[in-house]
Scaffold this active site. Structure first.
Site, PDB file in Angstrom:
ATOM      1  N   GLY A  57     -28.591 -48.796  52.752  1.00 16.11           N
ATOM      2  CA  GLY A  57     -29.315 -48.993  53.995  1.00 16.11           C
ATOM      3  C   GLY A  57     -28.986 -50.345  54.590  1.00 16.11           C
ATOM      4  O   GLY A  57     -27.927 -50.913  54.334  1.00 16.11           O
ATOM      5  N   CYS A  58     -29.899 -50.870  55.363  1.00 15.31           N
ATOM      6  CA  CYS A  58     -29.707 -52.168  56.003  1.00 15.31           C
ATOM      7  C   CYS A  58     -29.524 -53.248  54.940  1.00 15.31           C
ATOM      8  O   CYS A  58     -30.325 -53.347  54.009  1.00 15.31           O
ATOM      9  CB  CYS A  58     -30.913 -52.486  56.877  1.00 15.31           C
ATOM     10  SG  CYS A  58     -30.836 -54.114  57.630  1.00 15.31           S
ATOM     11  N   PHE A  59     -28.490 -54.072  55.092  1.00 17.40           N
ATOM     12  CA  PHE A  59     -28.233 -55.085  54.073  1.00 17.40           C
ATOM     13  C   PHE A  59     -29.336 -56.123  53.962  1.00 17.40           C
ATOM     14  O   PHE A  59     -29.506 -56.740  52.924  1.00 17.40           O
ATOM     15  CB  PHE A  59     -26.867 -55.747  54.220  1.00 17.40           C
ATOM     16  CG  PHE A  59     -26.411 -56.151  55.596  1.00 17.40           C
ATOM     17  CD1 PHE A  59     -27.269 -56.605  56.579  1.00 17.40           C
ATOM     18  CD2 PHE A  59     -25.062 -56.086  55.890  1.00 17.40           C
ATOM     19  CE1 PHE A  59     -26.810 -56.979  57.827  1.00 17.40           C
ATOM     20  CE2 PHE A  59     -24.576 -56.465  57.139  1.00 17.40           C
ATOM     21  CZ  PHE A  59     -25.457 -56.911  58.112  1.00 17.40           C
TER      22      PHE A  59
END
Length: 176
Positions: A9-11
């Protein structure tokens, strides 16, 4: 020191969780597993580069093992959703383990097997050799630490941190 490279997902989410873990020396947000050289955020978000948002973790294997890093990975995202984490949708948000050695590949495959016992849906996490890692732009680094009041941090990242804190894994002491 050893390295692990993961995408889930979003880092910003993985970065915030792993920055809390004892034995982790550094966490760098970046891009990997695509075909474009030197990608930037805009091109990765367009879906044309093939890259995933990832974090590269440098860790002390005397304090935390690669297998333990993977255990944290499974609780920090949903590895059963293809190319998506919550409202973040696209191949750049895919679940991926990028191994640095044959031993890491073996441990990743064993970890997927073990983690699969805890999910009702099949794990869709990809396992690939790391070819190249490109650090993300500076404004993506330490995002949660520098933007704790931002809505995404409050509603998406903070619950993942809270979930990690409930696991009993070791947390860094203040100032370390």
């Amino acid at each position: 020191m050893e390295q692990a490279t993961l995408g889930g997902g979003c880092f910003w989410c993985l970065e915030a969780v792993y920055q809390m873990v004892e034995g982790i020396e550094s966490v760098v947000s970046g891009y990997a597993a695509g075909q474009t050289k030197n990608p930037d955020y805009r091109s990765v978000c367009s879906g044309t580069t093939g890259h995933a948002e990832t974090v590269q973790i440098t860790f002390d294997s005397k304090v935390i093992s690669y297998f333990e890093i993977l255990e944290i990975f499974w609780i920090s995202h949903d590895p059963t959703t293809l190319n998506r984490q919550g409202n973040d949708v696209g191949t750049q948000y895919r679940s991926i383990i990028l191994y640095h050695s044959p031993e890491q590949k073996k441990q990743a495959e064993q970890s997927i097997q073990k983690a699969g016992e805890h999910f009702s849906d099949p794990i869709v996490t990809q396992v690939e050799i790391l070819k190249e890692f490109y650090p993300a732009e500076d404004y993506h680094q330490n995002y949660f630490r520098t933007n704790p009041k931002q809505a995404y941090c409050h509603y998406v990242i903070k619950p993942k941190i809270d979930k990690y804190l409930k696991t009993g894994f070791k947390v860094k002491k203040e100032g370390s």
